[in-house]
Write an enzyme that holds these catalytic residues in place. Structure first.
Site, PDB file in Angstrom:
ATOM      1  CD  GLU A 187       1.373  11.086   1.830  1.00  0.00           C
ATOM      2  OE1 GLU A 187       1.111  10.584   0.713  1.00  0.00           O
ATOM      3  OE2 GLU A 187       0.802  10.736   2.885  1.00  0.00           O
ATOM      4  CB  CYS A 243       4.171   8.515   2.449  1.00  0.00           C
ATOM      5  SG  CYS A 243       3.343   8.219   0.875  1.00  0.00           S
ATOM      6  CG  HIS A 253       1.008   6.605  -1.797  1.00  0.00           C
ATOM      7  ND1 HIS A 253       1.007   5.980  -0.567  1.00  0.00           N
ATOM      8  CD2 HIS A 253       0.464   5.728  -2.678  1.00  0.00           C
ATOM      9  CE1 HIS A 253       0.486   4.763  -0.691  1.00  0.00           C
ATOM     10  NE2 HIS A 253       0.154   4.584  -1.957  1.00  0.00           N
ATOM     11  CB  CYS A 283       1.071   4.718   3.798  1.00  0.00           C
ATOM     12  SG  CYS A 283       2.206   4.904   2.400  1.00  0.00           S
TER      13      CYS A 283
END
Ligand SMILES: [Zn+2]
Length: 163
Positions: free
Chosen positions: A60, A91, A58, A88
């Site tokens: 992040e 993250c 992801h 999410c």
């Protein structure tokens, strides 16, 4: 804490959103992030899940990894995480582990859900009673070893680096 209202916050958030939109044309998910460290250095992260066959790639997490690599540290105390979308749970936990100071996002989990992403569903997972969760998680005794043996080894290691 001191840079919670950083004058460049809007700039970095805009950068994250712009990168997210551009990432779509580069085989990436529509997510971008920027970690700005306590000393003002900026590290970009892009979603590379499908391109890297890495469900943890992801934006992040990618930005946190870039910042930690760049600073040669596992602790981003005082840093700010700017994300094109509400992080999410993975993250968010990554930001906690990295000791990020605070997080700023543009679109939210419901915007992501409208585009077909499971961020909101995973938040719901944690809001669901343990016994009703879609992915069961259970504790059991391992064969032939003591479950806490790794912690005993850790505590007995005088050269350990706490984190
Ligand atoms: Zn995430």
């Amino acid at each position: 804490m001191n840079n919670r209202n950083h004058p460049d916050a809007g700039h970095y958030l805009s950068r994250a959103v712009t990168m997210a939109a551009e990432n779509v044309a580069n085989n990436g998910g529509p997510f971008g992030a920027v970690v700005v460290t306590a000393d003002g250095r900026a590290f970009d992260g892009l979603n590379r899940v499908t391109e890297s066959n890495d469900p943890t790639a992801h934006a992040e997490v990618t930005a946190i990894r870039a910042a930690c690599s760049g600073l040669e540290t596992f602790n981003l105390d005082g840093a700010v995480l700017y994300s094109s979308c509400e992080p999410c749970p993975m993250c968010l936990a990554s930001a906690l582990w990295a000791r990020i100071d605070h997080v700023v996002f543009a679109a939210d989990r419901y915007d992501a859900a409208a585009a077909g992403f499971d961020d909101a569903a995973f938040y719901d997972y944690f809001d669901t009673p343990v016994e009703q969760r879609s992915m069961p998680v259970r504790q059991m005794e391992p064969d032939g070893v003591v479950a806490v043996a790794p912690f005993d080894a850790w505590n007995e290691n005088s050269t350990r680096v706490a984190y």
